[in-house]
Design an enzyme around this catalytic site. Structure first.
Site, short mmCIF file in Angstrom:
data_model
loop_
_atom_site.label_atom_id
_atom_site.label_comp_id
_atom_site.label_asym_id
_atom_site.label_seq_id
_atom_site.Cartn_x
_atom_site.Cartn_y
_atom_site.Cartn_z
CD GLU A 472 40.74 21.43 -12.82
OE1 GLU A 472 41.65 21.15 -12.42
OE2 GLU A 472 39.64 22.00 -12.54
N PRO A 501 45.09 21.99 -16.51
CG PRO A 501 44.91 22.30 -14.19
CD PRO A 501 44.41 22.75 -15.65
CG HIS A 542 35.05 32.32 -13.82
ND1 HIS A 542 35.62 33.46 -12.83
CD2 HIS A 542 34.59 31.47 -13.05
CE1 HIS A 542 36.12 32.83 -11.70
NE2 HIS A 542 35.33 31.49 -11.99
#
Ligand SMILES: Cc1ncc(C[n+]2csc(CCOP(=O)(O)OP(=O)(O)O)c2C)c(N)n1
Ligand SMILES: [Mg+2]
Length: 742
Positions: A472, A501, A542
């Site tokens: 990321e 990240p 999630h």
């Protein structure tokens, strides 16, 4: 014998230090060096620049001791390598991503002593930052030196994006053309087909993941980036063996494909220059990136805030001093009769006087005005909140379009914008239809895990829509590089849960690029991020929210639509504006029946900072956004049906900026307010809204400001737990009834 570096200079003078020769004459056409050895004139040129760099360091140290400056970090011991890097490249033609130790590099590229000292005192006229950054935090649009931060290793990912941008313009030169009406009006594009990007970094900082993420993409895409590792054996007090297994970074990097590698004595001007020259040639020829590892010495401590006597043995420090590149070159000039003692003294005196005069000017320069502080937090040119941006939906005449989901209208917005603007490119994890294009003859394509980018690669090609590595920081760091060169990356972070990240790049680079460079550099990237829970089984990784972390970052716009039409219109504004935008898309809303709408045409736009009154009411206000909008509406309907309470629901739509006027007008009307958000209650986005209401609207309130939000925990997998953790319509209804009773 072969001649050195002929025909690569563009006549720019190296800084403004004592005009003893110039890089143009000594390193340009007609230079008299042979391959592997520098001519006497070139050695003098090296010395001139190295000496000037050291003297500026010493002057800054003096000024710091006199409390006229506030920080000092030096290039002492790195000068030969840095001057070599500058002289082997072309300022204003090639691109530079230096770090804080690169004084000699920047001096040799053309930053003046006075400019450096203006930054050290924090003067208004500091051209790199207007008094906002520490000394040696470089930026020069004219020389193509991109603004740098204090963060170690972020800049190497920018270098990758900067190089990719150059390749992109070479492939699509029409993309460089100026356009009006959007961010393109404010970016002048310059590129050259054989340009090279120099990225400098200390050996300690090669431990950062971002460094390896940069090598990955530079290698894979054969980018013309020279990674210059300035290895002085220490990262502040930490010796190289802690950061580099085996103690040699070259050995670890050696297996990356497509690279030119060189490991050299970075205190030796000749070894440094010819390695840099070969590296640059490799890159210019399109063969791939280069990795030049120069062993330097650190003559002073890490900075003036450090004392290396606390952690280095005397013998070691003395051994470094013996390798001081400035002294060894000075000895050589005398030993080889290149300069006599009096010529050397004259040269040094001229530089001393020049630096002293620059210091006098810098220390008497005007300081920045307090009123200038907010300038360049956001674009001063393009205001995405202005009313005129609003357009009406253009529904198709036949009306056969039907209602589309939020996912559809986000996808169609990207498609329409990519058709009108060749500077837009889309990348991220799994966003391509298929990296292996031949598969698309037989298969449908992926186009994102939520299919938001479906069909874009097929329509616009793999140069504009492609998969990134699973990293990321790589995604956002490269985007910064693309955007400073005027391109418009729309990148996807696959799930908000995995944005972390990239936060270093978002917080320390993307959002602050404009402010820290006093408007000279900008990085208006759009980051699309699926966010939120209510997924029935989304669990911890999630279902996350966390928007307040990002609304707490100046310079970043944060958008959070709750329905298809708003998503389409706000994404268009995000793409066309000149600020970085975090565009949060609630996963649960992607394909909900709630909030579907017909396709509004390719020009539909909504200004930022304008809330929608989703339901009018007189008794209680709910201020909310995202997936809580339909839940608030459900609660409001029930409150009316069962209790006769009229609830007004405000959908903020954009969280930074947010529509304070709409909130204030509603609270003045109802005198009762709930701030509802999906994130954990404590420290969440609503805390700021609630605090401001209490502060500024105290007189208008008939009841305390209430927050309805998630429990202060993580989101669990088991749906029973998930339901209990996240705020539900019943929680809102309870709050409405409670407030009404006050
Ligand atoms: C991400 C980050 N972590 C920590 C720091 C604090 N810091 C500044 S310089 C430095 C050491 C860097 O050493 P190296 O990369 O070898 O470069 P050198 O200073 O030796 O040239 C550290 C830890 C920082 N600026 N950024
Ligand atoms: Mg170091």
């Amino acid at each position: 014998m072969a001649r050195v570096a002929s025909g690569t200079k563009d006549g720019l003078q190296a800084g403004d230090v004592a005009p003893v020769g110039s890089r143009a004459s000594e390193f340009g056409p007609g230079s008299d060096a042979t391959l592997g050895s520098l001519s006497p004139g070139q050695l003098v040129e090296f010395y001139r620049l190295m000496y000037a760099s050291r003297r500026i360091d010493d002057r800054e140290i003096l000024l710091k001791r006199q409390q006229k400056t506030f920080f000092q970090i030096s290039a002492a011991g790195h000068e030969a390598l840095q001057v070599a890097a500058a002289l082997a490249t072309r300022p204003g033609y090639d691109w530079y991503l230096p770090y804080y130790r690169d004084r000699a590099l920047c001096l040799a590229l053309g930053v003046t002593a006075e400019e450096m000292l203006l930054q050290a005192v924090g003067a208004e006229a500091d051209p790199a930052s207007g008094g906002r950054q520490m000394p040696c935090h470089w930026a020069s649009p004219k020389l193509n030196i991109v603004s740098t931060s204090s963060s170690t290793a972020t800049q190497v990912l920018h270098a990758v994006g900067v190089a990719e941008a150059g390749k992109y313009y070479s492939q699509f030169p029409e993309a460089a053309e100026k356009a009006s009406g959007d961010y393109r009006a404010f970016h002048d594009i310059r590129f050259h087909n054989d340009e090279v990007v120099l990225a400098c970094i200390g050996e300690g900082s090669t431990s950062q993941g971002e460094f390896w993420e940069a090598l990955n993409t530079a290698s894979n895409r054969k980018l013309p980036v020279v990674f210059l590792i300035e290895d002085n054996g220490y990262a502040i007090s930490v010796p190289v063996e802690v950061n580099t297994p085996g103690g040699n970074i070259s050995r670890l990097a050696a297996n990356f494909p497509n690279f030119y590698f060189a490991e050299i004595d970075g205190t030796d001007p000749e070894a440094s220059f010819f390695a840099m020259q070969a590296a640059v040639e490799h890159c210019r020829a399109g063969k791939g990136p280069a990795f030049v590892h120069g062993h330097c010495v650190r003559i002073y401590s890490h900075s003036l805030s450090d004392d290396d006597k606390n952690y280095r043995l005397r013998e070691e420090r003395e051994a470094d001093a013996m390798r001081d590149p400035l002294h060894t070159l000075q000895m050589r000039l005398l030993r080889e009769n290149i300069l006599s003692t009096s010529e050397l003294n004259a040269l040094e005196q001229q530089i001393d006087e020049h630096v002293a005069a620059a210091a006098v000017r810098a220390t008497s320069a005007a300081l920045p005005a307090i009123a200038s502080i907010p300038r360049h937090v956001y674009s001063e040119d393009y205001d995405p909140t202005r009313e005129e941006l609003a357009t009406e939906p253009q529904l198709s005449k036949q009306g056969e379009e039907g209602d589309r989901t939020m996912a559809d209208l986000i996808n169609l917005c990207m498609r329409d914008e990519m058709r009108r603007d060749p500077r837009i490119l889309v990348y991220g994890e799994d966003v391509a239809d298929a990296t292996r294009e031949e598969a698309l003859k037989e298969v449908k394509g992926k186009g994102g895990v939520f299919k938001l980018t479906a069909g874009l690669q097929t329509e616009f090609g793999s140069a504009r829509v492609f998969n990134s590595p699973l990293a990321e920081a790589n995604i956002v760091g490269r985007a910064v590089g693309y955007a400073v060169r005027g391109l418009k990356p729309i990148v996807e972070i696959q799930f908000f849960d995995y944005i972390w990240p990239a936060v270093h790049q978002i917080r320390n680079e993307l959002s602050v690029m404009r402010w820290r460079s006093n408007g000279a550099f900008r990085s208006p990237v759009v980051i699309r991020v699926p966010i939120g829970g209510y997924l029935t089984g989304g669990a911890i990784y999630h279902s996350q929210s966390g928007e307040s972390i990002f609304t707490h970052i100046p310079g970043l716009r944060v958008v959070f639509p709750s329905n298809a039409l708003d998503a389409n219109g706000l994404l268009r504004t995000a793409i066309r504006c000149d600020d970085p935008v975090l565009f949060l898309e609630h996963k649960r809303l992607y394909r909900e029946p709630y909030g579907r709408a017909p396709y509004p045409g390719p020009e539909y736009a909504i200004p930022f900072g304008k809330a929608a009154i989703t339901r009018a009411g007189t008794d209680v206000t709910i201020v909310t956004y995202g997936a809580l909008v339909p839940r608030a509406l459900q609660a409001a309907k029930k409150a009316e049906r069962e209790h006769g309470i009229q609830t007004e629901v405000i959908d903020l739509r954009t969280l930074s900026p947010y529509d304070w006027e709409a909130i204030a007008a509603s609270v003045k009307k109802t005198s009762r307010v709930i701030v509802a958000y999906e994130d954990m209650k404590s420290w969440g986005y609503g805390a700021e809204i609630a605090a401001r209401i209490a502060d500024e609207l105290f007189e208008d309130l008939d009841a305390p400001v209430k927050r309805v939000a998630a429990m202060d925990t993580f989101v669990a997998y088991q749906p029973l737990l998930e339901d209990a953790i996240l705020p539900q319509p019943e929680d809102l209804l309870r709050a409405i009834v409670e407030l009404r009773a006050f």
